[in-house]
Design a protein around this motif. Structure first.
Motif, mmCIF file in Angstrom:
data_model
loop_
_atom_site.group_PDB
_atom_site.id
_atom_site.type_symbol
_atom_site.label_atom_id
_atom_site.label_comp_id
_atom_site.label_asym_id
_atom_site.label_seq_id
_atom_site.Cartn_x
_atom_site.Cartn_y
_atom_site.Cartn_z
ATOM 1 N N TYR A 89 6.150 7.275 13.460
ATOM 2 C CA TYR A 89 5.484 6.450 12.445
ATOM 3 C C TYR A 89 6.328 6.359 11.178
ATOM 4 O O TYR A 89 6.465 5.286 10.587
ATOM 5 C CB TYR A 89 4.100 7.015 12.115
ATOM 6 C CG TYR A 89 3.248 6.038 11.358
ATOM 7 C CD1 TYR A 89 2.508 5.071 12.036
ATOM 8 C CD2 TYR A 89 3.192 6.048 9.974
ATOM 9 C CE1 TYR A 89 1.737 4.158 11.358
ATOM 10 C CE2 TYR A 89 2.419 5.134 9.282
ATOM 11 C CZ TYR A 89 1.693 4.190 9.978
ATOM 12 O OH TYR A 89 0.938 3.280 9.290
ATOM 13 N N ILE A 90 6.920 7.470 10.755
ATOM 14 C CA ILE A 90 7.742 7.486 9.540
ATOM 15 C C ILE A 90 8.968 6.590 9.699
ATOM 16 O O ILE A 90 9.350 5.885 8.771
ATOM 17 C CB ILE A 90 8.162 8.929 9.191
ATOM 18 C CG1 ILE A 90 6.950 9.716 8.700
ATOM 19 C CG2 ILE A 90 9.257 8.946 8.144
ATOM 20 C CD1 ILE A 90 7.202 11.196 8.539
ATOM 21 N N THR A 91 9.574 6.609 10.881
ATOM 22 C CA THR A 91 10.778 5.798 11.093
ATOM 23 C C THR A 91 10.467 4.332 11.338
ATOM 24 O O THR A 91 11.381 3.528 11.498
ATOM 25 C CB THR A 91 11.611 6.346 12.265
ATOM 26 O OG1 THR A 91 10.815 6.350 13.452
ATOM 27 C CG2 THR A 91 12.117 7.737 11.963
ATOM 28 N N GLY A 92 9.196 3.979 11.351
ATOM 29 C CA GLY A 92 8.827 2.573 11.467
ATOM 30 C C GLY A 92 8.691 2.056 12.883
ATOM 31 O O GLY A 92 8.799 0.843 13.113
ATOM 32 N N ASP A 102 -4.743 0.462 12.609
ATOM 33 C CA ASP A 102 -3.709 1.374 12.145
ATOM 34 C C ASP A 102 -4.294 2.113 10.950
ATOM 35 O O ASP A 102 -4.281 1.622 9.825
ATOM 36 C CB ASP A 102 -2.450 0.610 11.750
ATOM 37 C CG ASP A 102 -1.329 1.514 11.268
ATOM 38 O OD1 ASP A 102 -1.516 2.747 11.291
ATOM 39 O OD2 ASP A 102 -0.283 0.990 10.870
ATOM 40 N N GLU A 103 -4.845 3.298 11.201
ATOM 41 C CA GLU A 103 -5.547 4.031 10.153
ATOM 42 C C GLU A 103 -4.621 4.563 9.062
ATOM 43 O O GLU A 103 -5.077 4.917 7.989
ATOM 44 C CB GLU A 103 -6.352 5.178 10.760
ATOM 45 C CG GLU A 103 -7.502 4.685 11.610
ATOM 46 C CD GLU A 103 -8.324 5.810 12.196
ATOM 47 O OE1 GLU A 103 -7.973 6.987 11.999
ATOM 48 O OE2 GLU A 103 -9.328 5.501 12.835
ATOM 49 N N LEU A 104 -3.324 4.632 9.328
ATOM 50 C CA LEU A 104 -2.396 5.124 8.315
ATOM 51 C C LEU A 104 -1.827 4.015 7.435
ATOM 52 O O LEU A 104 -1.265 4.303 6.387
ATOM 53 C CB LEU A 104 -1.238 5.871 8.993
ATOM 54 C CG LEU A 104 -1.596 7.140 9.733
ATOM 55 C CD1 LEU A 104 -0.357 7.745 10.362
ATOM 56 C CD2 LEU A 104 -2.256 8.129 8.811
ATOM 57 N N TYR A 108 -0.113 5.990 3.710
ATOM 58 C CA TYR A 108 0.980 6.942 3.860
ATOM 59 C C TYR A 108 2.037 6.690 2.789
ATOM 60 O O TYR A 108 2.591 5.600 2.692
ATOM 61 C CB TYR A 108 1.591 6.821 5.257
ATOM 62 C CG TYR A 108 2.626 7.859 5.541
ATOM 63 C CD1 TYR A 108 2.251 9.152 5.841
ATOM 64 C CD2 TYR A 108 3.972 7.559 5.494
ATOM 65 C CE1 TYR A 108 3.195 10.124 6.082
ATOM 66 C CE2 TYR A 108 4.919 8.525 5.738
ATOM 67 C CZ TYR A 108 4.534 9.805 6.034
ATOM 68 O OH TYR A 108 5.474 10.762 6.272
ATOM 69 N N ASP A 109 2.315 7.708 1.978
ATOM 70 C CA ASP A 109 3.331 7.612 0.938
ATOM 71 C C ASP A 109 4.663 8.039 1.537
ATOM 72 O O ASP A 109 4.850 9.208 1.882
ATOM 73 C CB ASP A 109 2.952 8.508 -0.241
ATOM 74 C CG ASP A 109 3.905 8.353 -1.413
ATOM 75 O OD1 ASP A 109 4.826 7.515 -1.338
ATOM 76 O OD2 ASP A 109 3.719 9.074 -2.406
ATOM 77 N N GLU A 111 7.550 8.359 0.170
ATOM 78 C CA GLU A 111 8.389 9.219 -0.670
ATOM 79 C C GLU A 111 7.975 10.688 -0.563
ATOM 80 O O GLU A 111 8.816 11.567 -0.451
ATOM 81 C CB GLU A 111 8.321 8.759 -2.119
ATOM 82 C CG GLU A 111 8.999 7.420 -2.338
ATOM 83 C CD GLU A 111 8.918 6.979 -3.787
ATOM 84 O OE1 GLU A 111 8.608 7.818 -4.656
ATOM 85 O OE2 GLU A 111 9.172 5.799 -4.035
ATOM 86 N N THR A 112 6.681 10.949 -0.618
ATOM 87 C CA THR A 112 6.201 12.337 -0.566
ATOM 88 C C THR A 112 5.778 12.768 0.831
ATOM 89 O O THR A 112 5.549 13.943 1.065
ATOM 90 C CB THR A 112 4.994 12.520 -1.514
ATOM 91 O OG1 THR A 112 3.928 11.686 -1.063
ATOM 92 C CG2 THR A 112 5.366 12.190 -2.938
ATOM 93 N N HIS A 113 5.660 11.813 1.746
ATOM 94 C CA HIS A 113 5.206 12.062 3.120
ATOM 95 C C HIS A 113 3.825 12.702 3.152
ATOM 96 O O HIS A 113 3.552 13.623 3.920
ATOM 97 C CB HIS A 113 6.205 12.927 3.896
ATOM 98 C CG HIS A 113 7.543 12.296 4.020
ATOM 99 N ND1 HIS A 113 7.763 11.180 4.765
ATOM 100 C CD2 HIS A 113 8.741 12.603 3.463
ATOM 101 C CE1 HIS A 113 9.035 10.827 4.689
ATOM 102 N NE2 HIS A 113 9.650 11.677 3.901
ATOM 103 N N ARG A 114 2.961 12.198 2.306
ATOM 104 C CA ARG A 114 1.577 12.672 2.255
ATOM 105 C C ARG A 114 0.629 11.502 2.431
ATOM 106 O O ARG A 114 0.953 10.369 2.127
ATOM 107 C CB ARG A 114 1.291 13.365 0.933
ATOM 108 C CG ARG A 114 2.112 14.617 0.753
ATOM 109 C CD ARG A 114 1.701 15.344 -0.491
ATOM 110 N NE ARG A 114 2.608 16.442 -0.713
ATOM 111 C CZ ARG A 114 2.294 17.695 -0.484
ATOM 112 N NH1 ARG A 114 1.114 18.016 -0.049
ATOM 113 N NH2 ARG A 114 3.170 18.654 -0.706
ATOM 114 N N LEU A 115 -0.565 11.844 2.910
ATOM 115 C CA LEU A 115 -1.607 10.837 3.075
ATOM 116 C C LEU A 115 -2.470 10.779 1.832
ATOM 117 O O LEU A 115 -2.805 11.814 1.248
ATOM 118 C CB LEU A 115 -2.497 11.173 4.270
ATOM 119 C CG LEU A 115 -1.926 10.931 5.638
ATOM 120 C CD1 LEU A 115 -2.916 11.386 6.698
ATOM 121 C CD2 LEU A 115 -1.593 9.482 5.845
#
Length: 129
Positions: A89-92, A102-104, A108-109, A111-115
């Protein structure tokens, strides 16, 4: 005799689940569905095969090793599946075109990798009071 029959049944079921995991890996359209299919079916398949080995050999050493392997698989499979999904998911990685929700998305941030917390609807706030 009965031990052999029980272990043969468990081995067959475990092998069929492993086959199902392989088919799921080939047939599912995106990485998230592939990961789900393989992690669930393969985990249960390995567990059944380990139980079959413990039943067949009927030895404390083999049973202890089989239980250790089962515990290790139960502890690591969900974590590894989560990490693979998160990395994808992070890599797109694109979701399947038929995916409805798509619940995220938007939460999803990168930069900080936080929800972030989901927005609370006014009807939900009123029902909590």
């Amino acid at each position: 005799m009965i031990q052999t029959a029980i272990s043969a049944i468990l081995l067959t079921l475990g092998a069929l689940l492993m086959l199902l995991a392989g088919i799921g890996l080939l047939r599912m359209p995106d990485v998230f569905l592939r990961m789900s299919a393989t992690s669930k079916a393969a985990t249960l398949g390995v567990i059944l095969i380990m139980v079959a080995a413990a039943v067949y050999f009927n030895d404390l050493g083999v049973t202890a090793r089989a239980i250790g392997i089962v515990i290790f698989i139960i502890l690591t499979a969900p974590i590894s599946a989560h990490m693979i999904g998160r990395a994808a998911y992070i890599t797109g990685e694109k979701l399947w075109s038929e995916t409805k929700i798509d619940e995220l998305k938007g939460r999803y941030d990168e930069e900080t990798h936080r929800l972030e917390a989901p927005p609370v609807e006014s009807a939900e706030v009123n029902s909590l009071k």
